[in-house]
Design a protein around this motif. Sequence first.
Motif, short mmCIF file in Angstrom:
data_model
loop_
_atom_site.label_atom_id
_atom_site.label_comp_id
_atom_site.label_asym_id
_atom_site.label_seq_id
_atom_site.Cartn_x
_atom_site.Cartn_y
_atom_site.Cartn_z
N PHE A 72 40.01 37.45 29.91
CA PHE A 72 40.81 36.94 31.12
C PHE A 72 40.18 37.66 32.24
CE2 PHE A 72 44.04 36.81 27.83
CZ PHE A 72 44.49 35.62 28.10
N GLU A 73 39.95 37.15 33.55
CA GLU A 73 39.54 37.48 34.73
C GLU A 73 40.45 38.45 35.66
OE1 GLU A 73 36.58 38.19 37.75
OE2 GLU A 73 36.11 36.96 35.58
N VAL A 74 40.09 39.63 35.95
CA VAL A 74 41.09 40.26 36.92
C VAL A 74 40.78 40.70 38.11
CG1 VAL A 74 42.51 41.18 34.98
CG2 VAL A 74 40.61 42.29 35.94
N ASP A 75 41.28 40.95 39.39
CA ASP A 75 40.96 41.13 40.50
C ASP A 75 40.48 42.63 40.63
OD1 ASP A 75 41.24 38.61 41.57
OD2 ASP A 75 43.61 39.28 42.29
N SER A 76 41.16 43.48 39.78
CA SER A 76 40.83 44.93 39.90
C SER A 76 40.96 45.64 38.33
CB SER A 76 41.82 45.75 41.13
OG SER A 76 41.64 47.12 40.81
N LEU A 77 39.96 45.97 37.78
CA LEU A 77 39.86 46.65 36.57
C LEU A 77 40.82 47.83 36.62
CD1 LEU A 77 38.47 45.57 33.96
CD2 LEU A 77 36.78 47.30 34.23
N GLU A 78 40.45 48.46 37.38
CA GLU A 78 41.35 49.97 37.80
C GLU A 78 43.06 49.62 37.78
OE1 GLU A 78 38.58 49.28 39.96
OE2 GLU A 78 37.35 50.53 38.63
N ASP A 79 43.21 48.69 38.53
CA ASP A 79 44.77 48.18 38.53
C ASP A 79 45.04 47.75 37.22
OD1 ASP A 79 44.69 49.05 41.25
OD2 ASP A 79 44.70 46.93 42.06
N ALA A 80 44.34 46.76 36.45
CA ALA A 80 45.10 46.24 35.45
C ALA A 80 44.99 47.56 34.08
CB ALA A 80 43.76 45.34 34.84
N MET A 81 43.96 48.23 34.17
CA MET A 81 44.15 49.65 33.28
C MET A 81 45.27 50.24 33.46
SD MET A 81 40.17 50.72 33.04
CE MET A 81 40.30 52.14 31.97
N GLU A 82 45.72 50.62 34.97
CA GLU A 82 46.78 51.50 35.08
C GLU A 82 48.21 50.49 34.78
OE1 GLU A 82 49.10 54.65 36.25
OE2 GLU A 82 47.10 54.50 36.18
N GLU A 83 48.24 49.42 35.19
CA GLU A 83 49.47 48.67 34.73
C GLU A 83 49.66 48.54 33.39
OE1 GLU A 83 51.06 44.25 35.13
OE2 GLU A 83 49.50 44.64 36.78
N GLY A 112 46.37 42.23 16.54
CA GLY A 112 44.89 42.92 16.40
C GLY A 112 43.77 42.13 17.03
N PHE A 113 44.25 40.88 17.56
CA PHE A 113 42.98 40.17 18.38
C PHE A 113 42.60 40.84 19.63
CE2 PHE A 113 45.13 36.73 15.78
CZ PHE A 113 44.10 36.37 15.31
N GLU A 114 41.36 41.00 20.07
CA GLU A 114 41.07 41.81 21.11
C GLU A 114 41.10 40.89 22.18
OE1 GLU A 114 37.45 44.89 20.20
OE2 GLU A 114 36.71 42.73 20.26
N ILE A 115 41.74 41.46 23.33
CA ILE A 115 41.84 40.89 24.69
C ILE A 115 40.98 41.41 25.62
CG2 ILE A 115 43.42 40.27 26.39
CD1 ILE A 115 44.18 39.05 23.52
N GLN A 116 40.04 40.88 26.12
CA GLN A 116 39.04 41.40 27.11
C GLN A 116 39.69 40.99 28.58
OE1 GLN A 116 35.37 39.34 28.31
NE2 GLN A 116 34.45 41.25 27.47
N LEU A 117 39.58 42.13 29.32
CA LEU A 117 40.18 41.85 30.81
C LEU A 117 38.77 42.31 31.46
CD1 LEU A 117 43.74 43.55 30.59
CD2 LEU A 117 42.94 41.13 30.83
N ALA A 118 38.59 41.37 32.54
CA ALA A 118 36.76 41.46 32.95
C ALA A 118 37.04 41.48 34.49
CB ALA A 118 36.00 40.54 32.43
N GLN A 119 36.17 41.99 35.19
CA GLN A 119 36.03 42.08 36.76
C GLN A 119 34.80 41.68 37.00
OE1 GLN A 119 37.18 45.51 38.86
NE2 GLN A 119 36.62 44.51 40.93
N HIS A 120 34.37 40.73 37.81
CA HIS A 120 33.18 40.12 38.13
C HIS A 120 33.02 40.94 39.78
CE1 HIS A 120 33.22 37.44 34.90
NE2 HIS A 120 31.97 37.84 34.93
N HIS A 121 31.89 41.70 39.92
CA HIS A 121 31.75 42.30 41.25
C HIS A 121 30.92 41.42 42.16
CE1 HIS A 121 33.61 45.73 39.25
NE2 HIS A 121 32.81 45.53 38.33
N GLU A 122 30.86 41.71 43.32
CA GLU A 122 29.89 40.92 44.25
C GLU A 122 28.61 41.43 43.99
OE1 GLU A 122 30.92 38.66 46.61
OE2 GLU A 122 32.78 38.71 46.15
N SER A 123 27.61 40.42 44.41
CA SER A 123 26.14 41.01 44.11
C SER A 123 26.00 42.01 45.12
CB SER A 123 25.47 39.66 44.49
OG SER A 123 25.66 38.51 43.85
N ILE A 124 25.06 42.77 44.55
CA ILE A 124 24.64 44.14 45.21
C ILE A 124 23.47 43.61 45.94
CG2 ILE A 124 24.10 46.33 45.01
CD1 ILE A 124 25.69 46.76 42.73
#
Length: 124
Positions: A72-83, A112-124
Amino acid sequence: MNPSLNWITLRVRDLETSISFYQDILGLPIQRRFESRGKQIAMLGSESQPKIELIQGSEQTVQPENGVSVGFEVDSLEDAMEELRHKGIPIARGPIAPNPRLSFFYVLDPDGFEIQLAQHHESI
């Protein structure tokens, strides 16, 4: 042929526990519930997105440790981890940043299925 992804099926031990995880923890709405061939089934996900199909009462043909994960795509990895920490869901692996444009972590669903939470960042 121009196929598009419609759903991913996960065979679960306890449908209510799995619905609670995907709905209450991840925020996926239930689109519908029904019975087919004696199996209880729930389809979760927003209207315009592919669904997670949960089927209870089936023998698991794919074991979680065989490399199946759902991302799943999230807007903020830090916010998702905290939630998730607030909801008592431990981080199974990560965060991992394989390149500057992507970071992600994993939690485990009730089966036990892995759920991946991912954030794509703007190009540097």
